[in-house]
Design a protein around this motif. Structure first.
Motif, PDB file in Angstrom:
ATOM      1  N   GLN A 208       0.834  -1.205   0.000  1.00 50.08           N
ATOM      2  CA  GLN A 208       0.000   0.000   0.000  1.00 50.08           C
ATOM      3  C   GLN A 208       0.873   1.262   0.000  1.00 50.08           C
ATOM      4  O   GLN A 208       0.600   2.210  -0.717  1.00 50.08           O
ATOM      5  CB  GLN A 208      -0.920  -0.015   1.223  1.00 50.08           C
ATOM      6  CG  GLN A 208      -2.036   0.982   1.160  1.00 50.08           C
ATOM      7  CD  GLN A 208      -3.018   0.809   2.300  1.00 50.08           C
ATOM      8  OE1 GLN A 208      -2.688   0.180   3.313  1.00 50.08           O
ATOM      9  NE2 GLN A 208      -4.200   1.344   2.145  1.00 50.08           N
ATOM     10  N   ASN A 209       1.926   1.265   0.782  1.00 49.34           N
ATOM     11  CA  ASN A 209       2.825   2.406   0.817  1.00 49.34           C
ATOM     12  C   ASN A 209       3.536   2.597  -0.518  1.00 49.34           C
ATOM     13  O   ASN A 209       3.710   3.722  -0.972  1.00 49.34           O
ATOM     14  CB  ASN A 209       3.858   2.253   1.929  1.00 49.34           C
ATOM     15  CG  ASN A 209       3.236   2.461   3.305  1.00 49.34           C
ATOM     16  OD1 ASN A 209       2.194   3.077   3.422  1.00 49.34           O
ATOM     17  ND2 ASN A 209       3.875   1.916   4.325  1.00 49.34           N
TER      18      ASN A 209
ATOM     19  N   GLN B 109       1.055   4.123  -2.938  1.00 52.13           N
ATOM     20  CA  GLN B 109       0.870   5.538  -2.650  1.00 52.13           C
ATOM     21  C   GLN B 109       2.056   6.360  -3.146  1.00 52.13           C
ATOM     22  O   GLN B 109       1.878   7.439  -3.715  1.00 52.13           O
ATOM     23  CB  GLN B 109       0.673   5.763  -1.150  1.00 52.13           C
ATOM     24  CG  GLN B 109      -0.680   5.324  -0.644  1.00 52.13           C
ATOM     25  CD  GLN B 109      -0.814   5.483   0.856  1.00 52.13           C
ATOM     26  OE1 GLN B 109       0.176   5.696   1.550  1.00 52.13           O
ATOM     27  NE2 GLN B 109      -2.037   5.362   1.348  1.00 52.13           N
TER      28      GLN B 109
ATOM     29  N   LYS C  68       1.894   9.276  -5.970  1.00 53.72           N
ATOM     30  CA  LYS C  68       2.424  10.608  -5.695  1.00 53.72           C
ATOM     31  C   LYS C  68       3.458  11.003  -6.738  1.00 53.72           C
ATOM     32  O   LYS C  68       3.508  12.155  -7.172  1.00 53.72           O
ATOM     33  CB  LYS C  68       3.038  10.667  -4.294  1.00 53.72           C
ATOM     34  CG  LYS C  68       2.018  10.749  -3.190  1.00 53.72           C
ATOM     35  CD  LYS C  68       2.692  10.862  -1.840  1.00 53.72           C
ATOM     36  CE  LYS C  68       1.665  10.899  -0.735  1.00 53.72           C
ATOM     37  NZ  LYS C  68       2.272  10.985   0.593  1.00 53.72           N
TER      38      LYS C  68
END
Length: 162
Positions: free
Chosen positions: A7-8, A11, A15
């Motif tokens: 998930q990180n 993200q 970004k």
């Protein structure tokens, strides 16, 4: 179930994509578009004034066309001014009701003066009346006033009676 590590990384990936797409757009907007943009403090676009129809040569069609377009723009603006003045008076009259003669007299006088000035310039021209017609109307009015005095004064000059 999705790992928090996945998930990180997702993200971070999003970004990065956002940064790659948004940074050039922001740069162009802040450094090129915004500094070169003209800001108008008016509600309508301000056009440069061109010579009026009486300043144009008879065969100068471009000057006559520009004078006609300026005349049309001026007429639209003056129509809107009259509309705003009428609306202000009507709002005041509605608000004060029977006391409108006491509180709204200055608005009514301003509206009547503006209406008279509008009619002197544009009245009786009709829909197709243009800059030349308005100029001729003004010329004939000035000749009449020279001979007979201001319109409505009741003065007649016997010197020019035929």
């Amino acid at each position: 179930m999705v790992d928090t590590d996945d998930q990180n990384s997702f993200q971070r990936f999003m970004k990065t994509i956002y940064y790659l797409l948004d940074t050039p757009v922001e740069y162009v907007r802040e450094k090129i578009v915004a500094p070169n943009q003209q800001k108008y403090p008016w509600y309508h676009q301000k056009f440069r004034r061109v010579p009026t129809i009486d300043e144009c040569y008879e065969l100068d069609m471009i000057c006559r066309y520009e004078a006609q377009k300026q005349f049309e723009r001026d007429r639209l603006v003056e129509d809107e001014i009259l509309s705003i003045l009428r609306q202000r008076y009507e709002d005041c009259a509605w608000y004060y009701g029977d006391d409108k003669d006491k509180y709204c007299k200055d608005l009514y006088d301003t509206y009547q003066d503006s209406t008279t000035a509008w009619f002197i310039k544009y009245g009786d021209l009709g829909v197709t009346g243009g800059a030349i017609d308005a100029y001729m109307k003004q010329k004939h009015r000035m000749i009449w006033e020279r001979r007979h005095g201001p319109v409505g004064s009741g003065r007649t000059n016997k010197k020019y009676d035929f």
